[in-house]
Design a protein around this motif. Structure first.
Motif, PDB file in Angstrom:
ATOM      1  N   SER B  24       0.674  -1.597  -0.008  1.00 27.14           N
ATOM      2  CA  SER B  24      -0.211  -0.125   0.381  1.00 27.14           C
ATOM      3  C   SER B  24       0.781   1.262   0.300  1.00 27.14           C
ATOM      4  CB  SER B  24      -1.018   0.317   1.053  1.00 27.14           C
ATOM      5  OG  SER B  24      -0.170  -0.135   2.347  1.00 27.14           O
ATOM      6  N   ARG B  25       2.743   1.125   0.225  1.00 29.63           N
ATOM      7  CA  ARG B  25       2.653   2.625   0.065  1.00 29.63           C
ATOM      8  C   ARG B  25       2.941   2.916  -1.357  1.00 29.63           C
ATOM      9  NH1 ARG B  25       2.545   4.265   4.473  1.00 29.63           N
ATOM     10  NH2 ARG B  25       0.868   2.218   4.355  1.00 29.63           N
ATOM     11  N   ARG B  26       2.841   4.552  -1.333  1.00 27.72           N
ATOM     12  CA  ARG B  26       3.272   4.895  -2.438  1.00 27.72           C
ATOM     13  C   ARG B  26       4.828   5.097  -3.392  1.00 27.72           C
ATOM     14  NH1 ARG B  26      -1.587   8.356  -4.754  1.00 27.72           N
ATOM     15  NH2 ARG B  26      -2.915   6.888  -3.823  1.00 27.72           N
ATOM     16  N   ASN B  27       5.692   5.297  -2.098  1.00 28.27           N
ATOM     17  CA  ASN B  27       7.017   5.622  -1.962  1.00 28.27           C
ATOM     18  C   ASN B  27       8.070   4.377  -2.317  1.00 28.27           C
ATOM     19  OD1 ASN B  27       9.421   5.779  -2.090  1.00 28.27           O
ATOM     20  ND2 ASN B  27       9.671   7.449  -1.043  1.00 28.27           N
ATOM     21  N   LEU B  28       8.134   4.124  -3.682  1.00 28.82           N
ATOM     22  CA  LEU B  28       8.884   2.577  -4.518  1.00 28.82           C
ATOM     23  C   LEU B  28       9.428   1.650  -3.635  1.00 28.82           C
ATOM     24  CD1 LEU B  28       8.339   2.280  -7.866  1.00 28.82           C
ATOM     25  CD2 LEU B  28       6.964   1.496  -6.868  1.00 28.82           C
ATOM     26  N   VAL B  29      10.377   2.959  -2.312  1.00 31.38           N
ATOM     27  CA  VAL B  29      11.345   2.347  -1.959  1.00 31.38           C
ATOM     28  C   VAL B  29      11.210   2.186  -0.234  1.00 31.38           C
ATOM     29  CG1 VAL B  29      13.286   3.205  -0.435  1.00 31.38           C
ATOM     30  CG2 VAL B  29      13.316   3.956  -3.104  1.00 31.38           C
ATOM     31  N   HIS B  30       9.949   2.255   0.121  1.00 32.63           N
ATOM     32  CA  HIS B  30       9.728   1.631   1.505  1.00 32.63           C
ATOM     33  C   HIS B  30       8.872   0.701   0.631  1.00 32.63           C
ATOM     34  CE1 HIS B  30       8.588   6.200   2.894  1.00 32.63           C
ATOM     35  NE2 HIS B  30       9.927   6.511   2.346  1.00 32.63           N
ATOM     36  N   ALA B  31       8.593   0.749  -0.016  1.00 32.61           N
ATOM     37  CA  ALA B  31       7.575  -0.694  -0.075  1.00 32.61           C
ATOM     38  C   ALA B  31       8.511  -1.971   0.016  1.00 32.61           C
ATOM     39  CB  ALA B  31       6.772  -0.363  -1.639  1.00 32.61           C
ATOM     40  N   VAL B  32       9.665  -1.563  -1.350  1.00 31.10           N
ATOM     41  CA  VAL B  32      10.915  -2.692  -0.952  1.00 31.10           C
ATOM     42  C   VAL B  32      11.390  -2.874   0.661  1.00 31.10           C
ATOM     43  CG1 VAL B  32      12.666  -2.663  -1.978  1.00 31.10           C
ATOM     44  CG2 VAL B  32      11.546  -2.139  -3.837  1.00 31.10           C
ATOM     45  N   VAL B  33      11.503  -1.436   1.408  1.00 33.47           N
ATOM     46  CA  VAL B  33      11.966  -1.946   2.208  1.00 33.47           C
ATOM     47  C   VAL B  33      11.634  -2.876   3.485  1.00 33.47           C
ATOM     48  CG1 VAL B  33      13.303  -0.596   4.804  1.00 33.47           C
ATOM     49  CG2 VAL B  33      13.688   0.344   2.049  1.00 33.47           C
ATOM     50  N   TYR B  34      10.126  -3.013   3.110  1.00 37.00           N
ATOM     51  CA  TYR B  34       8.671  -3.427   3.936  1.00 37.00           C
ATOM     52  C   TYR B  34       8.682  -4.577   3.248  1.00 37.00           C
ATOM     53  CZ  TYR B  34       6.888   0.267   6.343  1.00 37.00           C
ATOM     54  OH  TYR B  34       6.679   1.639   7.768  1.00 37.00           O
ATOM     55  N   LEU B  35       8.644  -5.308   2.387  1.00 39.09           N
ATOM     56  CA  LEU B  35       9.239  -6.722   1.640  1.00 39.09           C
ATOM     57  C   LEU B  35      10.206  -7.126   2.002  1.00 39.09           C
ATOM     58  CD1 LEU B  35       6.876  -7.384   0.448  1.00 39.09           C
ATOM     59  CD2 LEU B  35       8.101  -7.370  -1.835  1.00 39.09           C
ATOM     60  N   VAL B  36      11.526  -6.847   2.292  1.00 41.01           N
ATOM     61  CA  VAL B  36      12.949  -7.127   2.784  1.00 41.01           C
ATOM     62  C   VAL B  36      12.044  -7.827   4.413  1.00 41.01           C
ATOM     63  CG1 VAL B  36      14.896  -6.979   3.827  1.00 41.01           C
ATOM     64  CG2 VAL B  36      14.676  -6.224   1.304  1.00 41.01           C
ATOM     65  N   ILE B  37      11.530  -6.906   5.306  1.00 44.06           N
ATOM     66  CA  ILE B  37      11.533  -6.917   6.764  1.00 44.06           C
ATOM     67  C   ILE B  37      10.390  -8.397   6.367  1.00 44.06           C
ATOM     68  CG2 ILE B  37       9.960  -6.815   8.660  1.00 44.06           C
ATOM     69  CD1 ILE B  37      11.012  -3.715   8.193  1.00 44.06           C
ATOM     70  N   SER B  38       9.291  -8.821   5.364  1.00 39.29           N
ATOM     71  CA  SER B  38       8.464  -9.432   5.139  1.00 39.29           C
ATOM     72  C   SER B  38       9.104 -10.645   5.154  1.00 39.29           C
ATOM     73  CB  SER B  38       7.310  -9.411   4.094  1.00 39.29           C
ATOM     74  OG  SER B  38       7.164 -10.408   3.833  1.00 39.29           O
ATOM     75  N   PHE B  39      10.743 -10.685   4.055  1.00 37.45           N
ATOM     76  CA  PHE B  39      10.827 -12.496   3.773  1.00 37.45           C
ATOM     77  C   PHE B  39      11.660 -12.267   4.751  1.00 37.45           C
ATOM     78  CE2 PHE B  39      10.758 -10.682  -0.985  1.00 37.45           C
ATOM     79  CZ  PHE B  39       9.917 -11.560  -0.742  1.00 37.45           C
ATOM     80  N   PHE B  40      12.596 -12.186   5.583  1.00 43.91           N
ATOM     81  CA  PHE B  40      12.488 -12.278   7.190  1.00 43.91           C
ATOM     82  C   PHE B  40      12.104 -13.035   7.679  1.00 43.91           C
ATOM     83  CE2 PHE B  40      16.656  -8.995   5.996  1.00 43.91           C
ATOM     84  CZ  PHE B  40      17.566  -9.705   6.305  1.00 43.91           C
ATOM     85  N   GLY B  41      10.581 -12.187   7.994  1.00 32.84           N
ATOM     86  CA  GLY B  41       9.831 -12.824   8.257  1.00 32.84           C
ATOM     87  C   GLY B  41      10.183 -14.369   8.214  1.00 32.84           C
ATOM     88  N   VAL B  42       9.615 -14.302   6.609  1.00 32.72           N
ATOM     89  CA  VAL B  42       9.817 -16.090   6.217  1.00 32.72           C
ATOM     90  C   VAL B  42      10.309 -16.809   6.447  1.00 32.72           C
ATOM     91  CG1 VAL B  42       9.280 -17.227   3.955  1.00 32.72           C
ATOM     92  CG2 VAL B  42       7.441 -14.989   3.751  1.00 32.72           C
ATOM     93  N   ALA B  43      11.648 -16.100   6.480  1.00 23.40           N
ATOM     94  CA  ALA B  43      13.066 -16.660   6.459  1.00 23.40           C
ATOM     95  C   ALA B  43      12.758 -17.890   7.727  1.00 23.40           C
ATOM     96  CB  ALA B  43      13.779 -16.517   6.672  1.00 23.40           C
ATOM     97  N   MET B  44      12.333 -16.884   8.475  1.00 22.25           N
ATOM     98  CA  MET B  44      12.357 -17.463   9.887  1.00 22.25           C
ATOM     99  C   MET B  44      10.854 -18.565  10.003  1.00 22.25           C
ATOM    100  SD  MET B  44      12.962 -14.376  12.929  1.00 22.25           S
ATOM    101  CE  MET B  44      12.321 -12.863  12.034  1.00 22.25           C
ATOM    102  N   LEU B  45      10.568 -18.362   9.477  1.00 18.41           N
ATOM    103  CA  LEU B  45       9.406 -18.974   9.828  1.00 18.41           C
ATOM    104  C   LEU B  45       9.949 -20.463   8.856  1.00 18.41           C
ATOM    105  CD1 LEU B  45       6.259 -19.199   9.545  1.00 18.41           C
ATOM    106  CD2 LEU B  45       5.938 -18.879   7.596  1.00 18.41           C
ATOM    107  N   PHE B  46      10.815 -20.819   8.058  1.00 17.41           N
ATOM    108  CA  PHE B  46      11.346 -21.699   7.096  1.00 17.41           C
ATOM    109  C   PHE B  46      12.412 -22.560   8.570  1.00 17.41           C
ATOM    110  CE2 PHE B  46      11.251 -20.442   2.267  1.00 17.41           C
ATOM    111  CZ  PHE B  46       9.839 -20.284   2.062  1.00 17.41           C
ATOM    112  N   TYR B  47      13.062 -21.623   8.936  1.00 16.99           N
ATOM    113  CA  TYR B  47      13.676 -22.323   9.999  1.00 16.99           C
ATOM    114  C   TYR B  47      12.328 -22.845  11.382  1.00 16.99           C
ATOM    115  CZ  TYR B  47      17.622 -23.157  12.640  1.00 16.99           C
ATOM    116  OH  TYR B  47      18.624 -23.298  13.567  1.00 16.99           O
ATOM    117  N   LEU B  48      11.976 -22.293  11.001  1.00 17.58           N
ATOM    118  CA  LEU B  48      10.832 -22.657  12.411  1.00 17.58           C
ATOM    119  C   LEU B  48       9.947 -24.400  12.076  1.00 17.58           C
ATOM    120  CD1 LEU B  48       9.370 -22.796  14.825  1.00 17.58           C
ATOM    121  CD2 LEU B  48       7.829 -21.445  13.793  1.00 17.58           C
ATOM    122  N   LEU B  49       9.648 -23.865  10.651  1.00 21.93           N
ATOM    123  CA  LEU B  49       9.447 -25.262   9.858  1.00 21.93           C
ATOM    124  C   LEU B  49      10.219 -26.646   9.483  1.00 21.93           C
ATOM    125  CD1 LEU B  49       6.337 -23.020   7.652  1.00 21.93           C
ATOM    126  CD2 LEU B  49       6.105 -24.439   9.966  1.00 21.93           C
ATOM    127  N   GLY B  50      11.315 -26.138   9.759  1.00 22.85           N
ATOM    128  CA  GLY B  50      12.446 -26.952   9.532  1.00 22.85           C
ATOM    129  C   GLY B  50      13.220 -27.476   8.305  1.00 22.85           C
TER     130      GLY B  50
END
Lengths: 97, 167
Positions: B24-50
């Protein structure tokens, strides 16, 4: 004991829906590509959950292939965006018809 | 409610919130940085799921390589001044209809199958065992993927050339 498998599927479904919404409603080629990335990522989440649910490594192998496909897709997509930007000077998909 | 399930729900909230902020960000750089946080969360989820190896790959490839590629392109193209407008409401309606169908079908699939309520047992695939498995059972797919990446490299080099160089 972690959570039931259905919760992982629901999480992947919500993330997929967000990616689809981003790809459909944003008027910017870069945001559309970001939406595609989010959708591929949610598919990887569902595969990892399924790999743990059935205790098989196939799901993780498919997740690695999803990662490679995502890298290939994003590099070609960004190259095409740069090409289109050079031609029209805009990243609005409405400007190309 | 074990510690693992608490970690799962915290990670799920982190992933959904940062992805929602990103789209929902208009600024593309902000969108990419939020998505990096999301991918870190997904990486931790992968670690949790083995899947520790895939967690590392997620951080290296998705958060490291792909998002940096996006940032480079955003900085190259100067799209900040571009006034983005969302689609009019009649174009939202097909999207919303598709979302409703998706949610209904998913709910039927999850509620109709009692197998999905079995809790997952914690397990981890060792990276060594995973690598052996990958190159024994899926060696052909690995070769095809490597060929695909080579083709993509050639295609990107071709697309990235300036048109004057052809003459």
């Amino acid at each position: 004991m972690i959570v039931p498998y259905s919760h992982v599927i629901v999480l992947a479904g919500i993330v997929f829906l967000m990616g689809m919404f981003c790809a459909v409603t944003r008027r910017n080629l870069i945001m559309i590509l970001l939406g595609l990335e989010i959708m591929l990522n949610s598919g990887a989440i569902a595969f990892i959950g399924a790999a743990l649910r059935w205790q098989l490594l196939e799901g993780q192998a498919i997740a690695i292939f999803i990662l490679a496909i995502a890298a290939a897709e994003v590099s070609v997509g960004l190259a095409l965006i740069v090409c289109a930007y050079r031609r029209k000077g805009s990243v609005d998909p409405g400007a190309y018809n | 409610m074990t510690l693992y399930s608490i970690i799962f729900y915290v990670l799920a909230v982190l992933i959904i919130a940062s992805t929602g902020l990103a789209i929902s960000r208009r600024n593309l750089v902000h969108a990419v940085v939020y998505l990096v946080i999301s991918f870190f969360g997904v990486a931790m989820l992968f670690y949790l799921l083995g899947a520790p190896f895939l967690a590392a790959l997620e951080v290296i490839i998705y958060a490291g390589a792909i998002m940096v590629l996006f940032l480079f392109i955003i900085m190259m193209l100067k799209v900040e001044a571009f006034e983005e407008r969302f689609f009019p409401i009649r174009q939202w309606l097909p999207a919303l209809g598709m979302c409703v169908i998706f949610i209904v079908a998913g709910a039927f699939m999850i509620l109709g199958d009692p197998d999905t309520r079995i809790p997952l047992k914690a397990a981890a695939a060792e990276p060594v065992a995973f690598g052996h498995y990958l190159f024994q059972a899926h060696w052909l797919a690995i070769e095809i993927i490597s060929l695909l990446l080579l083709i993509v490299l050639v295609a990107v080099l071709y697309l990235g050339k300036r048109k004057e160089q052809y003459k």
